[in-house]
Design an enzyme around this catalytic site. Structure first.
Site, short mmCIF file in Angstrom:
data_model
loop_
_atom_site.label_atom_id
_atom_site.label_comp_id
_atom_site.label_asym_id
_atom_site.label_seq_id
_atom_site.Cartn_x
_atom_site.Cartn_y
_atom_site.Cartn_z
CG LEU A 248 48.77 -50.44 -77.59
CD1 LEU A 248 49.26 -51.82 -78.19
CD2 LEU A 248 47.45 -49.81 -78.11
CG ASP A 249 43.66 -50.73 -72.24
OD1 ASP A 249 44.35 -49.66 -71.64
OD2 ASP A 249 42.74 -50.73 -72.39
NE ARG A 250 49.22 -57.98 -67.39
CZ ARG A 250 49.15 -58.63 -66.22
NH1 ARG A 250 48.44 -58.25 -65.31
NH2 ARG A 250 49.70 -59.97 -66.16
CB THR B 190 45.10 -53.89 -76.11
OG1 THR B 190 43.91 -53.63 -75.52
CG2 THR B 190 45.12 -53.10 -77.58
NE ARG C 40 38.88 -53.12 -72.37
CZ ARG C 40 39.68 -53.37 -71.32
NH1 ARG C 40 40.53 -52.63 -71.21
NH2 ARG C 40 38.92 -54.10 -70.49
#
Length: 296
Positions: A133-135, A137, A232
């Site tokens: 996951l993105d940082r 998220t 996003r």
């Protein structure tokens, strides 16, 4: 790591062919020939040249993956959702980077999982992250405890048969109760942003409207492809950027990070054939926005 299969029929079959059908690659078979692991038939060690002529129990034993010395150990906290001999599912908080990189080599989720396994006296010292996951998220992340487990589940990841559901708070009132967003995604030159671009890679998102007000909507999103920043980008380009997502036009008056949470994860365990499904409650920052906007 130990995996057991049953040969049910009496049709003659080489052990090599049987193992290949179970997902043992030519490379791994070559390692087995060199003594990297062993195979047993009905509990007894066997040669790899044997011919299987009757129903039998085939067991593959593999040593743990070598410790990756370049991955530092962190004993920072993690929230374990599920664990067995093959898999580890954890609930990542927003703000924690998934994997070591130039900005953080010491205290990412991978570093913490390695520290957790050491504390548990696990033979596994090289956890393999499957879903990152993105940082900023939050939510569910799957790890494999062995490279063979990673290889076994790879087809579910590449073919998008793994069911990953996200919950997002977006700007504006989403009008349709259910819909799809399709649009090829490509990186904006010399930037970290992505955008819908005809030259990009095909991307498809499916969503369901959970709640909405005049200014904010809560949507559940299923990814049918796995492009970087896909949710996003798709919602931003359709006029509904995620709350808190400065990179794609979201405002930060209600939440200070992109309001995106990986809340559901489902996959078929390739070793047992059982479908495993996990869920994670929305984090407090998103719940506070929901309470303010929707009253519950």
């Amino acid at each position: 790591m130990k995996i057991t299969w049953q040969k049910e029929d009496e049709k003659p079959q080489t052990l090599k062919h049987f193992l290949h059908k179970q997902g043992v690659s030519q490379r791994l078979y070559g390692k087995l020939k060199k003594g990297h692991g062993r195979v047993m038939l009905d509990g007894k060690i066997t040669k790899l040249t044997v011919l299987l002529q009757k129903p039998t129990t085939v067991t593959l034993e593999l040593p743990p993956d070598a410790n990756e010395e370049n991955v530092m150990v962190s004993y920072g906290p993690i929230k374990v959702v599920y664990e067995d001999e093959f898999w580890l599912v954890v609930d990542k908080p927003a703000g924690l980077t998934s994997v070591p990189g130039p900005s953080d080599q010491k205290d990412t989720l991978v570093n913490r999982v390695k520290g957790y396994l050491i504390q548990q006296n696990s033979l596994t010292k090289a956890p393999r992250i499957i879903t990152r996951l993105d940082r900023f998220t939050s939510g569910l992340v799957l790890f494999a405890k062995h490279s063979f487990a990673q290889a076994q589940i790879a087809s579910q990841v590449s073919s998008h048969r793994m069911d990953k559901r996200y919950f997002a708070l977006v700007h504006g009132k989403v009008k349709q109760e259910h819909g799809f967003i399709e649009g090829p995604i490509a990186r904006v030159a010399d930037e970290i942003r992505y955008q819908i671009d005809p030259s990009g890679r095909f991307a498809k998102s499916e969503y369901w409207l959970e709640k909405s007000s005049a200014s904010v909507s809560l949507v559940q999103v299923k990814l049918h492809t796995g492009r970087t920043h896909q949710i996003r980008v798709h919602f931003s380009e359709h006029g509904h950027p995620l709350l808190g997502d400065r990179l794609y036009g979201g405002k930060c008056d209600l939440i200070m990070r992109q309001a995106l949470h990986a809340g559901k994860l489902g996959f078929t365990d390739p070793f047992t054939g059982k479908y495993l499904e996990f869920s994670s409650s929305l984090p407090q920052d998103m719940r506070l926005v929901i309470a303010k906007e929707f009253g519950n």
